[in-house]
Scaffold this active site. Sequence first.
Site, PDB file in Angstrom:
ATOM      1  N   GLU A 167      15.863   9.780 -34.620  1.00 56.78           N
ATOM      2  CA  GLU A 167      15.733  10.012 -33.411  1.00 56.78           C
ATOM      3  C   GLU A 167      16.262   8.535 -32.648  1.00 56.78           C
ATOM      4  N   TYR A 169      16.573   5.477 -33.662  1.00 58.44           N
ATOM      5  CA  TYR A 169      16.168   4.047 -33.536  1.00 58.44           C
ATOM      6  C   TYR A 169      16.646   3.351 -34.684  1.00 58.44           C
ATOM      7  N   ARG A 217      10.899   9.243 -42.118  1.00 60.15           N
ATOM      8  CA  ARG A 217      11.232  10.583 -40.758  1.00 60.15           C
ATOM      9  C   ARG A 217      12.979   9.989 -41.122  1.00 60.15           C
ATOM     10  N   HIS A 255      17.968  10.286 -29.222  1.00 61.99           N
ATOM     11  CA  HIS A 255      17.517   9.965 -27.869  1.00 61.99           C
ATOM     12  C   HIS A 255      18.184  10.173 -26.499  1.00 61.99           C
ATOM     13  N   GLN A 347       5.124  17.502 -18.881  1.00 61.50           N
ATOM     14  CA  GLN A 347       5.474  17.311 -17.184  1.00 61.50           C
ATOM     15  C   GLN A 347       4.249  16.240 -16.984  1.00 61.50           C
TER      16      GLN A 347
HETATM   17  P1  FAD Z   1      -0.917  29.791  -6.589  1.00 65.18           P
HETATM   18  O1  FAD Z   1      -0.689  29.900  -7.671  1.00 65.18           O
HETATM   19  O2  FAD Z   1      -0.758  29.769  -5.065  1.00 65.18           O
HETATM   20  O3  FAD Z   1      -2.446  30.946  -5.951  1.00 65.18           O
HETATM   21  C1  FAD Z   1      -3.188  31.377  -4.882  1.00 65.18           C
HETATM   22  C2  FAD Z   1      -3.828  32.763  -5.666  1.00 65.18           C
HETATM   23  O4  FAD Z   1      -4.473  32.961  -5.190  1.00 65.18           O
HETATM   24  C3  FAD Z   1      -2.438  33.655  -5.549  1.00 65.18           C
HETATM   25  O5  FAD Z   1      -2.703  34.257  -7.481  1.00 65.18           O
HETATM   26  C4  FAD Z   1      -3.520  33.982  -3.930  1.00 65.18           C
HETATM   27  O6  FAD Z   1      -3.143  35.867  -4.839  1.00 65.18           O
HETATM   28  C5  FAD Z   1      -4.307  33.968  -4.089  1.00 65.18           C
HETATM   29  N1  FAD Z   1      -4.962  34.887  -3.115  1.00 65.18           N
HETATM   30  C6  FAD Z   1      -4.320  34.068  -1.812  1.00 65.18           C
HETATM   31  N2  FAD Z   1      -4.939  34.279  -0.851  1.00 65.18           N
HETATM   32  C7  FAD Z   1      -6.191  35.224  -1.943  1.00 65.18           C
HETATM   33  C8  FAD Z   1      -7.461  35.641  -0.825  1.00 65.18           C
HETATM   34  N3  FAD Z   1      -7.336  35.574   0.608  1.00 65.18           N
HETATM   35  N4  FAD Z   1      -8.293  36.332  -1.597  1.00 65.18           N
HETATM   36  C9  FAD Z   1      -8.109  36.309  -2.710  1.00 65.18           C
HETATM   37  N5  FAD Z   1      -7.041  35.632  -3.565  1.00 65.18           N
HETATM   38  C10 FAD Z   1      -5.986  35.353  -2.665  1.00 65.18           C
HETATM   39  N6  FAD Z   1       4.765  23.966 -11.500  1.00 65.18           N
HETATM   40  C11 FAD Z   1       4.572  23.161 -12.835  1.00 65.18           C
HETATM   41  O7  FAD Z   1       3.978  22.721 -12.903  1.00 65.18           O
HETATM   42  N7  FAD Z   1       6.275  24.065 -13.850  1.00 65.18           N
HETATM   43  C12 FAD Z   1       7.009  24.479 -13.238  1.00 65.18           C
HETATM   44  O8  FAD Z   1       7.819  24.475 -14.374  1.00 65.18           O
HETATM   45  C13 FAD Z   1       6.876  25.591 -12.779  1.00 65.18           C
HETATM   46  N8  FAD Z   1       7.485  26.631 -11.709  1.00 65.18           N
HETATM   47  C14 FAD Z   1       7.253  27.268 -11.305  1.00 65.18           C
HETATM   48  C15 FAD Z   1       8.481  27.855 -10.889  1.00 65.18           C
HETATM   49  C16 FAD Z   1       8.403  29.241 -10.019  1.00 65.18           C
HETATM   50  C17 FAD Z   1       8.997  30.064  -9.862  1.00 65.18           C
HETATM   51  C18 FAD Z   1       7.120  29.082  -9.340  1.00 65.18           C
HETATM   52  C19 FAD Z   1       7.482  30.506  -7.775  1.00 65.18           C
HETATM   53  C20 FAD Z   1       6.092  28.232  -9.293  1.00 65.18           C
HETATM   54  C21 FAD Z   1       6.325  26.857 -10.391  1.00 65.18           C
HETATM   55  N9  FAD Z   1       5.116  26.160 -10.246  1.00 65.18           N
HETATM   56  C22 FAD Z   1       5.520  24.985 -11.582  1.00 65.18           C
HETATM   57  C23 FAD Z   1       4.607  25.588  -9.265  1.00 65.18           C
HETATM   58  C24 FAD Z   1       3.371  26.480  -9.831  1.00 65.18           C
HETATM   59  O9  FAD Z   1       3.670  27.674 -10.001  1.00 65.18           O
HETATM   60  C25 FAD Z   1       2.321  25.822  -8.646  1.00 65.18           C
HETATM   61  O10 FAD Z   1       2.236  25.007  -8.750  1.00 65.18           O
HETATM   62  C26 FAD Z   1       0.931  26.362  -9.193  1.00 65.18           C
HETATM   63  O11 FAD Z   1       0.715  27.830  -9.455  1.00 65.18           O
HETATM   64  C27 FAD Z   1      -0.076  26.415  -7.765  1.00 65.18           C
HETATM   65  O12 FAD Z   1      -1.129  26.833  -8.357  1.00 65.18           O
HETATM   66  P2  FAD Z   1      -2.004  27.270  -7.016  1.00 65.18           P
HETATM   67  O13 FAD Z   1      -3.310  27.938  -8.004  1.00 65.18           O
HETATM   68  O14 FAD Z   1      -2.491  25.525  -5.610  1.00 65.18           O
HETATM   69  O15 FAD Z   1      -1.564  28.301  -6.332  1.00 65.18           O
HETATM   70  P1  NAP Z   2      10.222  21.245  -3.181  1.00 64.53           P
HETATM   71  O1  NAP Z   2      10.467  20.373  -4.281  1.00 64.53           O
HETATM   72  O2  NAP Z   2       9.263  20.931  -2.686  1.00 64.53           O
HETATM   73  O3  NAP Z   2      12.148  21.901  -2.404  1.00 64.53           O
HETATM   74  C1  NAP Z   2      11.830  22.495  -1.705  1.00 64.53           C
HETATM   75  C2  NAP Z   2      13.300  22.555  -1.203  1.00 64.53           C
HETATM   76  O4  NAP Z   2      13.645  23.304   0.138  1.00 64.53           O
HETATM   77  C3  NAP Z   2      13.714  21.543  -0.481  1.00 64.53           C
HETATM   78  O5  NAP Z   2      15.744  21.504  -1.130  1.00 64.53           O
HETATM   79  C4  NAP Z   2      14.080  21.102   0.728  1.00 64.53           C
HETATM   80  O6  NAP Z   2      15.840  20.316   0.751  1.00 64.53           O
HETATM   81  C5  NAP Z   2      14.657  22.222   1.081  1.00 64.53           C
HETATM   82  N1  NAP Z   2      13.649  22.413   2.716  1.00 64.53           N
HETATM   83  C6  NAP Z   2      12.289  22.212   2.815  1.00 64.53           C
HETATM   84  N2  NAP Z   2      12.212  22.868   3.521  1.00 64.53           N
HETATM   85  C7  NAP Z   2      13.285  23.082   4.324  1.00 64.53           C
HETATM   86  C8  NAP Z   2      13.732  23.972   5.604  1.00 64.53           C
HETATM   87  N3  NAP Z   2      12.980  23.234   6.795  1.00 64.53           N
HETATM   88  N4  NAP Z   2      14.665  24.545   5.566  1.00 64.53           N
HETATM   89  C9  NAP Z   2      15.628  24.561   4.926  1.00 64.53           C
HETATM   90  N5  NAP Z   2      15.632  23.844   3.449  1.00 64.53           N
HETATM   91  C10 NAP Z   2      14.512  22.992   3.699  1.00 64.53           C
HETATM   92  O7  NAP Z   2       9.519  23.023  -3.495  1.00 64.53           O
HETATM   93  P2  NAP Z   2       9.781  24.321  -4.216  1.00 64.53           P
HETATM   94  O8  NAP Z   2      11.280  24.396  -4.193  1.00 64.53           O
HETATM   95  O9  NAP Z   2       9.260  25.354  -3.440  1.00 64.53           O
HETATM   96  O10 NAP Z   2       8.765  23.791  -5.671  1.00 64.53           O
HETATM   97  C11 NAP Z   2       7.368  24.234  -5.503  1.00 64.53           C
HETATM   98  C12 NAP Z   2       6.244  23.700  -6.286  1.00 64.53           C
HETATM   99  O11 NAP Z   2       6.936  24.295  -7.398  1.00 64.53           O
HETATM  100  C13 NAP Z   2       7.393  22.016  -6.131  1.00 64.53           C
HETATM  101  O12 NAP Z   2       6.487  20.995  -6.024  1.00 64.53           O
HETATM  102  C14 NAP Z   2       7.568  22.215  -7.175  1.00 64.53           C
HETATM  103  O13 NAP Z   2       7.256  20.578  -7.627  1.00 64.53           O
HETATM  104  C15 NAP Z   2       6.580  22.997  -8.150  1.00 64.53           C
HETATM  105  N6  NAP Z   2       8.120  23.439  -8.999  1.00 64.53           N
HETATM  106  C16 NAP Z   2       8.368  22.997 -10.751  1.00 64.53           C
HETATM  107  C17 NAP Z   2       9.388  22.897 -11.563  1.00 64.53           C
HETATM  108  C18 NAP Z   2       9.101  22.549 -12.789  1.00 64.53           C
HETATM  109  O14 NAP Z   2      10.739  22.543 -12.821  1.00 64.53           O
HETATM  110  N7  NAP Z   2       8.924  21.102 -12.868  1.00 64.53           N
HETATM  111  C19 NAP Z   2       9.783  24.086 -11.255  1.00 64.53           C
HETATM  112  C20 NAP Z   2       9.918  24.954  -9.933  1.00 64.53           C
HETATM  113  C21 NAP Z   2       8.249  24.687  -9.124  1.00 64.53           C
HETATM  114  P3  NAP Z   2      15.600  19.344   1.736  1.00 64.53           P
HETATM  115  O15 NAP Z   2      14.967  19.508   3.266  1.00 64.53           O
HETATM  116  O16 NAP Z   2      16.974  18.437   1.802  1.00 64.53           O
HETATM  117  O17 NAP Z   2      16.510  20.672   2.438  1.00 64.53           O
HETATM  118 FE1  SF4 Z   3       3.014  18.437 -22.710  1.00 63.16          FE
HETATM  119 FE2  SF4 Z   3       0.698  19.356 -22.000  1.00 63.16          FE
HETATM  120 FE3  SF4 Z   3       3.579  20.403 -20.940  1.00 63.16          FE
HETATM  121 FE4  SF4 Z   3       2.704  20.149 -23.502  1.00 63.16          FE
HETATM  122  S1  SF4 Z   3       2.212  21.782 -22.206  1.00 63.16           S
HETATM  123  S2  SF4 Z   3       4.439  19.680 -22.791  1.00 63.16           S
HETATM  124  S3  SF4 Z   3       1.531  18.804 -24.175  1.00 63.16           S
HETATM  125  S4  SF4 Z   3       2.068  18.627 -20.609  1.00 63.16           S
END
Ligand code: FAD
Ligand code: NAP
Ligand code: SF4
Length: 688
Positions: A167, A169, A217, A255, A347
């Site tokens: 890695e 090191y 390693r 790294h 993460q």
């Molecule tokens: P949600 O996942 O939004 O779930 C809410 C649920 O509640 C939904 O299934 C909805 O249908 C249900 N619901 C809402 N209202 C009602 C109701 N009245 N009755 C019954 N059911 C209802 N996070 C990461 O940490 N790492 C990532 O790499 C990552 N990548 C992402 C990529 C994408 C494209 C997206 C869209 C999100 C990503 N996220 C990632 C974000 C992550 O998925 C969210 O932070 C997480 O899903 C939030 O969880 P939650 O349970 O709060 O809400």
């Molecule tokens: P986000 O990370 O908060 O990004 C939102 C984007 O929208 C920013 O680029 C922001 O930048 C822009 N924005 C905010 N308000 C706006 C407005 N009024 N008009 C136009 N642009 C606006 O949120 P997200 O991309 O929706 O992701 C949601 C969550 O999912 C995130 O918090 C993230 O942690 C999680 N997620 C994580 C991963 C991962 O790889 N770890 C991947 C996907 C999602 P400006 O305000 O500068 O324009």
């Molecule tokens: Fe790390 Fe857990 Fe994500 Fe695996 S699932 S990479 S152990 S945070």
Amino acid sequence: MANPYPRLLAPLDLGFTTLKNRVLMGSMHTGLEDGRKHFPAMAAFYAERARGGVGLIVTGGFAPNIEGWAKPFAGTLATPAAARRHREVTDAVHAEGGKIALQILHTGRYAYQPFAVAPSRIQSPISPFTPRELSERGIERQIRAFVRCAKLARDAGYDGVEVMGSEGYFINQFLVTHTNHRQDRWGGAYANRMRLAVEIVRRIREAVGTDFILIYRLSLIDLIPGGSSWPEVIELAQAVTAAGATILNSGIGWHEARVPTIATSVPRAAFAGVTKRLRDDLRSAGLGIPVITSNRINTPETAEQVLANGSADMVSMARPFLADADFVAKAAAGRSDEINTCIACNQACLDHTFKNQLASCLVNPRAGHETTLLIRAAPAKRRFAVVGAGPAGLAAATTLAERGHEVDLYEAADQIGGQFNLARRIPGKEEFSETLRYFSRRIERTGVKLHLGQRVSGPSLLAERHDAVLLATGVTPRDPKIAGQDSPGVISYIDAILGRQPVGLRVALIGAGGIGFDVAELLVHDGAHVSPSQDLAAWQREWGVADPTLHRGGVTRAAPAPAARQVTLLQRKAGKPGAGLGKTTGWIHRAALKMKNVQMVSGVNYERIGAHDGALGLFVTHGERRTDGEVIACDTIVLCAGQVPQRELQQPLEAAGVEVHLIGGAHEAGELDAKRAIDQGTRLAAAL
Ligand code: FAD
Ligand code: NAP
Ligand code: SF4
């Protein structure tokens, strides 16, 4: 019942001792190493993994001396007093029938502290400190420190040590001319450059005797220009074996390499072929030393397969044991569908380590918190409604049921998962499906009553008269209120990801957060093709990973496939887009999009959307004065402008006197991710 994984679960006879199976829990820095106060937590952490049946545990790295510290006051094993403290850890592991080796880690020029030393005075790109070049006496002092550390490990009750030689090191830095410019007997010819590695192994073996596990390693593929050649790797493997190593473990990539090696977009077992080549070459030379393969092996099926095809004698998995301490026990009991699979997101583990926080796990918040986050039987059974089966609701509902509560889980969609059903469609995030498989099974096992396709309302929920309601209803996309956003061709990220609306060849993405990056990744890949993370050869071409027997260091010029679309990613903030992405993975996302010529534009004002040259135009200006405008011609505009909480049920329920708890996105949408959602759901459910 027939043994479901006959190779993985077979014992490994090392002559003087036998490992109960072929599973090594690879070394991970958890942060528990760096302070006396963490020793009870570290003992509980490893004991839980030993109880789960792992064959041999390797601890996080301990420095043999101050020069070897990864950072100031990093965990060090250099005195008898320090060794006595480790007894708590080794006793706890042995009490569970496990075996544990201590990793000796000297970071050399990677040290993030001023006492760094190295073969030559060459700063690394990942530390602000320039190392001091060691004199020959200085080198001798480092060797003695390694030997002292190994002896102390034995005194402390460890079953062995792992010498970290990969890695990038300290030891690795001597091996290659990239970091070793010495002209004395520690530099120049390869026999000189590998002298340090061989001396350390030889003298440790001399000091600890023959009945002590000594893992070396070895860096099989450095993934840096000027890395070791394959004949050098083989020569070193033979030399450390002759010097007394018991087992060879695989190290993959320095790294500072610009190739991802453990991120979720890396195909499973992507580097097992390199270990196979090493093992085959050693067998041809008459050496039967056990060889361990590693990197992106996260299921018992993959592990069994790499053993079956002769890639290794043992499999190292590290993060999978953060995700599930009972990985081996579940596999052995034929319950592998119950394994909480590591999705390789980094993460809560590596990202935490790089931020000086204790490592944990996104899918298992108990990891590293075994003594404080306890899931105990509930003192009295209560009836809970959990609304929303996204990550927060799933974690809460299953934890409540595990504690003996009665739980109704309502989900509006016809499947569980919430936004994870969007995430898992992104190329390179296919692993996210595993978390949904895990929760499906956990729902069955814990007896949660799942109601799919039921969007609950305040009155319908009140009629059920639960003792308390957990709102895990997540988020909805933020309305960015841009003039003209109702034009045809302007769509939400949800429609883009689900393919519910057509997407043209020229696309502008409004918002460059995690979702903007993910949508860009989806759109530059042609949806009809397999994602590179599912196709090893394609992934290797994308990142320039080459056969190390043909290319020094295993790297060549990257040859990424052309982008399927022309994508522009925009944000209003000044500064680098993607700055908020994961500490250890953000660079991968940025590099992947750069390869596809995605244009990234910061500091824009969205003035309006309208017709332009027979297509769609996004009219933007730059800076506060909003004068120097331009129009971005496109066919489709995707809104990825963040999200807002969805919690309209809160008010009517509370008004009716119901106990309501908000978790996940329903609680707070800003900086929401699945780590926070699962952690919050689990902790609340553990306390109710
Ligand atoms: P949600 O996942 O939004 O779930 C809410 C649920 O509640 C939904 O299934 C909805 O249908 C249900 N619901 C809402 N209202 C009602 C109701 N009245 N009755 C019954 N059911 C209802 N996070 C990461 O940490 N790492 C990532 O790499 C990552 N990548 C992402 C990529 C994408 C494209 C997206 C869209 C999100 C990503 N996220 C990632 C974000 C992550 O998925 C969210 O932070 C997480 O899903 C939030 O969880 P939650 O349970 O709060 O809400
Ligand atoms: P986000 O990370 O908060 O990004 C939102 C984007 O929208 C920013 O680029 C922001 O930048 C822009 N924005 C905010 N308000 C706006 C407005 N009024 N008009 C136009 N642009 C606006 O949120 P997200 O991309 O929706 O992701 C949601 C969550 O999912 C995130 O918090 C993230 O942690 C999680 N997620 C994580 C991963 C991962 O790889 N770890 C991947 C996907 C999602 P400006 O305000 O500068 O324009
Ligand atoms: Fe790390 Fe857990 Fe994500 Fe695996 S699932 S990479 S152990 S945070």
